[in-house]
Design a protein around this motif. Sequence first.
Motif, PDB file in Angstrom:
ATOM      1  N   VAL A 176      -7.637  78.089 -24.216  1.00  0.00           N
ATOM      2  CA  VAL A 176      -7.612  76.694 -23.769  1.00  0.00           C
ATOM      3  C   VAL A 176      -6.454  76.462 -22.799  1.00  0.00           C
ATOM      4  O   VAL A 176      -6.602  75.799 -21.763  1.00  0.00           O
ATOM      5  CB  VAL A 176      -7.515  75.755 -25.009  1.00  0.00           C
ATOM      6  CG1 VAL A 176      -7.150  74.342 -24.633  1.00  0.00           C
ATOM      7  CG2 VAL A 176      -8.834  75.777 -25.772  1.00  0.00           C
ATOM      8  N   GLU A 177      -5.313  77.074 -23.111  1.00  0.00           N
ATOM      9  CA  GLU A 177      -4.133  76.911 -22.262  1.00  0.00           C
ATOM     10  C   GLU A 177      -4.321  77.632 -20.917  1.00  0.00           C
ATOM     11  O   GLU A 177      -4.155  77.041 -19.851  1.00  0.00           O
ATOM     12  CB  GLU A 177      -2.913  77.470 -22.998  1.00  0.00           C
ATOM     13  CG  GLU A 177      -1.603  77.192 -22.290  1.00  0.00           C
ATOM     14  CD  GLU A 177      -0.478  78.054 -22.840  1.00  0.00           C
ATOM     15  OE1 GLU A 177      -0.531  78.454 -24.020  1.00  0.00           O
ATOM     16  OE2 GLU A 177       0.448  78.332 -22.060  1.00  0.00           O
ATOM     17  N   GLU A 178      -4.733  78.898 -20.982  1.00  0.00           N
ATOM     18  CA  GLU A 178      -4.864  79.688 -19.739  1.00  0.00           C
ATOM     19  C   GLU A 178      -5.930  79.147 -18.805  1.00  0.00           C
ATOM     20  O   GLU A 178      -5.785  79.170 -17.594  1.00  0.00           O
ATOM     21  CB  GLU A 178      -5.219  81.144 -20.082  1.00  0.00           C
ATOM     22  CG  GLU A 178      -3.988  81.990 -20.298  1.00  0.00           C
ATOM     23  CD  GLU A 178      -4.324  83.458 -20.489  1.00  0.00           C
ATOM     24  OE1 GLU A 178      -5.378  83.929 -20.023  1.00  0.00           O
ATOM     25  OE2 GLU A 178      -3.503  84.140 -21.126  1.00  0.00           O
ATOM     26  N   LYS A 179      -7.026  78.663 -19.383  1.00  0.00           N
ATOM     27  CA  LYS A 179      -8.142  78.176 -18.553  1.00  0.00           C
ATOM     28  C   LYS A 179      -8.018  76.687 -18.253  1.00  0.00           C
ATOM     29  O   LYS A 179      -8.914  76.091 -17.663  1.00  0.00           O
ATOM     30  CB  LYS A 179      -9.494  78.440 -19.235  1.00  0.00           C
ATOM     31  CG  LYS A 179      -9.705  79.870 -19.670  1.00  0.00           C
ATOM     32  CD  LYS A 179     -10.019  80.780 -18.509  1.00  0.00           C
ATOM     33  CE  LYS A 179     -10.027  82.229 -18.955  1.00  0.00           C
ATOM     34  NZ  LYS A 179     -10.293  83.210 -17.940  1.00  0.00           N
TER      35      LYS A 179
ATOM     36  N   LEU B 143     -18.355  78.701 -26.298  1.00  0.00           N
ATOM     37  CA  LEU B 143     -17.745  78.209 -27.546  1.00  0.00           C
ATOM     38  C   LEU B 143     -16.833  77.000 -27.324  1.00  0.00           C
ATOM     39  O   LEU B 143     -16.635  76.203 -28.229  1.00  0.00           O
ATOM     40  CB  LEU B 143     -16.939  79.322 -28.237  1.00  0.00           C
ATOM     41  CG  LEU B 143     -17.669  80.630 -28.581  1.00  0.00           C
ATOM     42  CD1 LEU B 143     -16.826  81.462 -29.538  1.00  0.00           C
ATOM     43  CD2 LEU B 143     -19.032  80.384 -29.185  1.00  0.00           C
ATOM     44  N   VAL B 144     -16.277  76.917 -26.104  1.00  0.00           N
ATOM     45  CA  VAL B 144     -15.294  75.854 -25.841  1.00  0.00           C
ATOM     46  C   VAL B 144     -15.628  75.183 -24.519  1.00  0.00           C
ATOM     47  O   VAL B 144     -15.936  75.863 -23.540  1.00  0.00           O
ATOM     48  CB  VAL B 144     -13.874  76.469 -25.738  1.00  0.00           C
ATOM     49  CG1 VAL B 144     -12.855  75.431 -25.327  1.00  0.00           C
ATOM     50  CG2 VAL B 144     -13.466  77.120 -27.055  1.00  0.00           C
ATOM     51  N   LYS B 145     -15.561  73.844 -24.499  1.00  0.00           N
ATOM     52  CA  LYS B 145     -15.740  73.163 -23.208  1.00  0.00           C
ATOM     53  C   LYS B 145     -14.842  71.927 -23.148  1.00  0.00           C
ATOM     54  O   LYS B 145     -14.316  71.488 -24.185  1.00  0.00           O
ATOM     55  CB  LYS B 145     -17.210  72.833 -22.967  1.00  0.00           C
ATOM     56  CG  LYS B 145     -17.827  71.882 -23.951  1.00  0.00           C
ATOM     57  CD  LYS B 145     -19.223  71.553 -23.477  1.00  0.00           C
ATOM     58  CE  LYS B 145     -20.025  70.624 -24.333  1.00  0.00           C
ATOM     59  NZ  LYS B 145     -19.480  69.759 -25.304  1.00  0.00           N
ATOM     60  N   ASN B 146     -14.699  71.398 -21.938  1.00  0.00           N
ATOM     61  CA  ASN B 146     -13.875  70.197 -21.769  1.00  0.00           C
ATOM     62  C   ASN B 146     -14.368  69.085 -22.682  1.00  0.00           C
ATOM     63  O   ASN B 146     -15.569  68.876 -22.833  1.00  0.00           O
ATOM     64  CB  ASN B 146     -13.964  69.707 -20.316  1.00  0.00           C
ATOM     65  CG  ASN B 146     -13.050  70.507 -19.410  1.00  0.00           C
ATOM     66  OD1 ASN B 146     -11.919  70.817 -19.766  1.00  0.00           O
ATOM     67  ND2 ASN B 146     -13.552  70.860 -18.242  1.00  0.00           N
TER      68      ASN B 146
END
Length: 278
Positions: A47-50, A19-22
Amino acid sequence: MESDAVRKRVFRTIEKYGLVKNGDKICIALSGGKDSACALFLLAKYVEEKNIECEIMALHLNLGLGESERVEDICKEQAARVGVKLESVSVRELGIDLREIAREKKRAICSVCGVVKRYLLNRLAREKGCDKLATGHNMDDFLVFFFKNLLSKNYFWISKFRPKVEGAHEKVVCRIRPLFFVGNAETELFCRENAIPYLQSPCPYSRTDVVKVRRRKWYEMLYSCERFQRNFRYNLARSVVEMSGFFERGEAKEFRECRICGEPTNREICAFCRIRLS
Ligand code: SF4
Ligand code: ZN
């Protein structure tokens, strides 16, 4: 289920379905309710933790109904808690009066509102340069839609019951649903345990609209199955996602641009422009 289990389940969903990527710019639709607040908090936390380089913005549509100003204030509080920029757009300032349109068109206000929200969220997210639109739809919502579509033999829609749905047209923004595997009870618990502010019923019509009243009966049915069979909803949601792959998405070729506004539609004039035509 504890709030940490909710977090883990949402993180797993984000990872498994990509769902989320750089490099992403994600717009999250905030309504003031518990679901979109939970989705915002967990997306931002992920987003913060990873340590992902991704921009998140929140978008709120001020619908101009009842307590809209209070709803907007809650959304501001929610966004501020996670340090995300909030954009509020007033539909009235765009010349849209939901009550008046519903009266003129003799349609339920929620059906008019649904058309306006779908249209504006997609359009505004795209115009703000976002490549993904995150919504707070939760597992119970999808299970209810699933049963309804199954009973009306509307199998095509089941193809969309996934945590991530790519846009079927270049102007349709990819949808992501971080809460696909957590239901109403879990999002409420998450907000309560983390002292996240939210409105019990962000809209006065949520208690009286006949479709919404019926939907609550469906929720009761799901929760009574859960009492009988542990993890009923979660296991069913996992089956629905696998099943969604069996239904072809034949809509891409049918998409064209609305003759009036240029937004994607499968008709000559899109649903949004149709409700605005007198
Ligand atoms: Fe819109 Fe109906 Fe939801 Fe209110 S309850 S926000 S009118 S869809
Ligand atoms: Zn249009």
